[in-house]
Design an enzyme around this catalytic site. Sequence first.
Site, mmCIF file in Angstrom:
data_model
loop_
_atom_site.group_PDB
_atom_site.id
_atom_site.type_symbol
_atom_site.label_atom_id
_atom_site.label_comp_id
_atom_site.label_asym_id
_atom_site.label_seq_id
_atom_site.Cartn_x
_atom_site.Cartn_y
_atom_site.Cartn_z
ATOM 1 N N SER A 257 0.993 -1.077 -0.084
ATOM 2 C CA SER A 257 0.303 0.018 0.050
ATOM 3 C C SER A 257 0.622 1.241 -0.553
ATOM 4 O O SER A 257 0.405 2.235 -0.987
ATOM 5 C CB SER A 257 -0.865 -0.160 0.956
ATOM 6 O OG SER A 257 -0.053 -0.321 2.569
ATOM 7 N N HIS A 308 1.995 4.766 3.480
ATOM 8 C CA HIS A 308 0.498 5.479 2.908
ATOM 9 C C HIS A 308 1.176 6.981 2.540
ATOM 10 O O HIS A 308 1.453 7.373 1.268
ATOM 11 C CB HIS A 308 -1.205 5.586 3.938
ATOM 12 C CG HIS A 308 -1.400 4.209 3.947
ATOM 13 N ND1 HIS A 308 -2.567 3.772 3.669
ATOM 14 C CD2 HIS A 308 -0.986 2.105 3.344
ATOM 15 C CE1 HIS A 308 -2.980 2.660 4.241
ATOM 16 N NE2 HIS A 308 -1.844 1.930 4.071
#
Length: 336
Positions: A257, A308
């Site tokens: 991610s 992230h």
Amino acid sequence: MMEQFERFLLSVGYQKILTGKNNIRAFFCMEGEKCRAVLCLECPDQQEWTPEQHLQMKESLRRTLTVRDNRPVELLTVLITADLSGARVLTENDDHCWVIQPYTRELVLYENQCSDMGGLRGRIEQFLLQKPAAMKKKNFDPVNFPWVSMGLVCINVLVFFACTFTGDLLYNIGAFSLENILTDGEWYRIITALFLHVDLNHLFSNMLLLYFTGDIAERYLGHGWFGILYLAAGVGGNLLSMLYEWFTGFYSSVGASGAVFGIIGMLLALVLLHHGRLEQITTRRIVLMIVLSVYSGAASAEVNNMAHVGGLLTGFLLTLLIQRFLKVEERAEQTQ
């Protein structure tokens, strides 16, 4: 629209000349003693080329065709843009420059423009009358196919299935762990963790984003730069996560991610560089996507949101830097 127009020109006998840029494409065909050529420029809603740069591109293409075959060259520019006022500026000093409005599918010829070039005007108007759904299915294009994105998806899937047969082995030796990095010097975990996933849902959500966002970013950045930026974003995300863990406590994490958020950062940079629109992506849409994604990550205790954010910032900043470098390099080549 650019892809559709390219397929149209190829279908009526034109050949493609590689330019290395998705929004600048060139085509030519030999008709008797004359060479006819089309320089196609896909512009955002605000022009990114000056009239001088436009004429330089045409002159460069003309020289290329003259060297290839010593015939007179008739060269037409086709601008694909919704910014008709900006397009008018480019057409003022060029009487072979037509405009296609991509949203209304309209061919626009200003009063100073040539009325036709070898019967091409009528063919273009017929092409624009076709509805997109009625057009032929897109042929396989090996140049623009997202090889790197598909390759990354395949690697992640294969690693996940390998994990199902090896139990915790790959997680134990490959997961991101600040403790193992600091005490055992296992810095490779910063990269290996990008290819490990907790479960099928985790894998599916990341791979879905990787493929659809990566497809667009890879076409505009190129296969090599996209692959480099993907890994750099993943590393950047894990480095920020390391810094965060240093102050808050150590834990273990896996997943692509951070790198996937890097692709979102790349798209944000590309949208801004294209004056607020890239295909169907606008600045508002991409920013809303980022805000919702970061908020969702912050609201979940099981999500490594620092990875992230780090991936997002790395992808965004490196894309701006690389695009700046490539433009400087291109200008240097033009002045030689």
